[in-house]
Design a protein around this motif. Structure first.
Motif, mmCIF file in Angstrom:
data_model
loop_
_atom_site.group_PDB
_atom_site.id
_atom_site.type_symbol
_atom_site.label_atom_id
_atom_site.label_comp_id
_atom_site.label_asym_id
_atom_site.label_seq_id
_atom_site.Cartn_x
_atom_site.Cartn_y
_atom_site.Cartn_z
ATOM 1 N N GLN A 3 52.254 16.222 77.619
ATOM 2 C CA GLN A 3 51.172 15.395 78.150
ATOM 3 C C GLN A 3 49.846 16.029 77.737
ATOM 4 O O GLN A 3 49.702 17.239 77.794
ATOM 5 N N GLN A 4 48.881 15.179 77.379
ATOM 6 C CA GLN A 4 47.572 15.712 77.006
ATOM 7 C C GLN A 4 46.630 15.644 78.203
ATOM 8 O O GLN A 4 46.497 14.601 78.843
ATOM 9 N N TRP A 10 47.386 20.681 76.338
ATOM 10 C CA TRP A 10 48.557 19.832 76.590
ATOM 11 C C TRP A 10 49.494 20.588 77.521
ATOM 12 O O TRP A 10 49.393 21.799 77.635
ATOM 13 N N TYR A 11 50.431 19.876 78.129
ATOM 14 C CA TYR A 11 51.402 20.593 78.970
ATOM 15 C C TYR A 11 52.734 19.856 79.025
ATOM 16 O O TYR A 11 52.798 18.641 78.910
ATOM 17 N N VAL A 22 55.645 24.307 84.751
ATOM 18 C CA VAL A 22 54.787 23.719 83.711
ATOM 19 C C VAL A 22 54.608 24.741 82.590
ATOM 20 O O VAL A 22 54.416 25.922 82.850
ATOM 21 N N LEU A 23 54.686 24.290 81.338
ATOM 22 C CA LEU A 23 54.336 25.143 80.199
ATOM 23 C C LEU A 23 53.124 24.516 79.526
ATOM 24 O O LEU A 23 53.106 23.306 79.266
ATOM 25 N N THR A 24 52.096 25.331 79.271
ATOM 26 C CA THR A 24 50.835 24.792 78.749
ATOM 27 C C THR A 24 50.669 25.165 77.274
ATOM 28 O O THR A 24 51.068 26.251 76.854
ATOM 29 N N TYR A 25 50.062 24.266 76.546
ATOM 30 C CA TYR A 25 49.826 24.455 75.112
ATOM 31 C C TYR A 25 48.334 24.277 74.835
ATOM 32 O O TYR A 25 47.743 23.276 75.254
ATOM 33 N N ILE A 26 47.731 25.252 74.153
ATOM 34 C CA ILE A 26 46.307 25.170 73.813
ATOM 35 C C ILE A 26 46.177 25.142 72.290
ATOM 36 O O ILE A 26 46.633 26.058 71.606
ATOM 37 N N ALA A 34 50.504 29.356 73.830
ATOM 38 C CA ALA A 34 51.280 28.818 74.948
ATOM 39 C C ALA A 34 51.000 29.668 76.179
ATOM 40 O O ALA A 34 50.840 30.886 76.064
ATOM 41 N N VAL A 35 50.924 29.029 77.323
ATOM 42 C CA VAL A 35 50.824 29.796 78.559
ATOM 43 C C VAL A 35 52.137 29.620 79.305
ATOM 44 O O VAL A 35 52.502 28.512 79.681
#
Ligand SMILES: [Zn+2]
Length: 237
Positions: A3-4, A10-11, A22-26, A34-35
């Protein structure tokens, strides 16, 4: 599905039954980050598939928000470099020596080294616990640090939190990613809040400029709304 949330962030949403966070993408112009590494190599695969489905590059750096298994056990399967707070790394170093047999896991439950909530979810995630591989990060951070990955700056900050003592907060593109830092302490306080630690954390969040907050086990929400939720919890304590 990825999801943006903002232009660069994004996550992959959390999953309640498995307790996957939740995994986050920057997305930077030069590198992407990735966080959190997730619960397992299977979780990492799901994340990377969701990333490539959006025609985005696989992250070159993965940053952990805290040591808990559902955020860190995927570390052995991620691409590129990994980073965590010094306290997170110390905790993972300890856990890397643990035996992952059903007997050893039962023993840790009896001794209190593991808690039932996590034990049950680990057993759901891993059909065979022998497959668990606890890995340490390549780099550690203490205090504050920033990283320019091209078009977006990542601001990291380590701190104490109501949830664990090793939190690492990540700010990027108007989003603050905190992992579980705003939740109760499952390990030390049996799912309770410590009032002093919660108050200090609320103050820390109040000083942040970001619009959005991404927490570990819920949908992203406006930072101010998250602060208001914590303040009402604080009043009830
Ligand atoms: Zn946690």
């Amino acid at each position: 599905m990825l999801q943006q949330l903002t232009e660069r962030v994004w996550y992959l949403p959390h999953d309640e039954p498995s307790d996957r966070p939740v995994l986050t993408y920057i997305e930077g112009d030069q590198l992407s980050v990735a966080v959190d590494a997730g619960a397992s190599p299977a979780h990492v695969r799901e994340f990377y598939t969701a990333i490539t489905d959006q025609r985005l590059p696989i992250p070159e750096i993965t940053i952990l928000t805290h040591w808990h298994w559902d955020h860190s056990f995927g570390l052995c399967a991620v691409n590129g470099f990994t980073m965590a707070s010094k306290k997170t790394a110390a905790r993972l170093k300890e856990m890397a020596d643990w035996q992952w047999t059903p007997e050893a896991m039962e023993e840790r439950l009896r001794s209190g080294a593991e808690i039932p909530f996590c034990h049950e979810h680990i057993c759901l995630e891993y059909r065979r616990p022998e497959w668990i591989q606890v890995t340490q990060p390549d780099m550690t951070l203490e205090g504050e640090g920033t990283m320019d990955i091209g078009g977006v700056t990542i601001a990291c900050e380590t701190c104490d939190s109501p949830h664990s003592r090793d939190a690492l907060l990540v700010g990027a593109d108007d989003c603050l990613i905190i992992g579980d830092a705003g939740y109760e302490d499952f390990y030390e306080l049996d799912r309770q809040y410590d009032k002093t630690r919660l108050a200090a954390f609320i103050e820390r969040l109040k000083g942040r400029p970001e619009k959005w907050l991404i927490a570990g086990h819920e949908k992203p929400l406006p930072l101010q709304e998250f602060i208001a939720n914590l303040e009402s919890i604080y009043k009830e304590l």
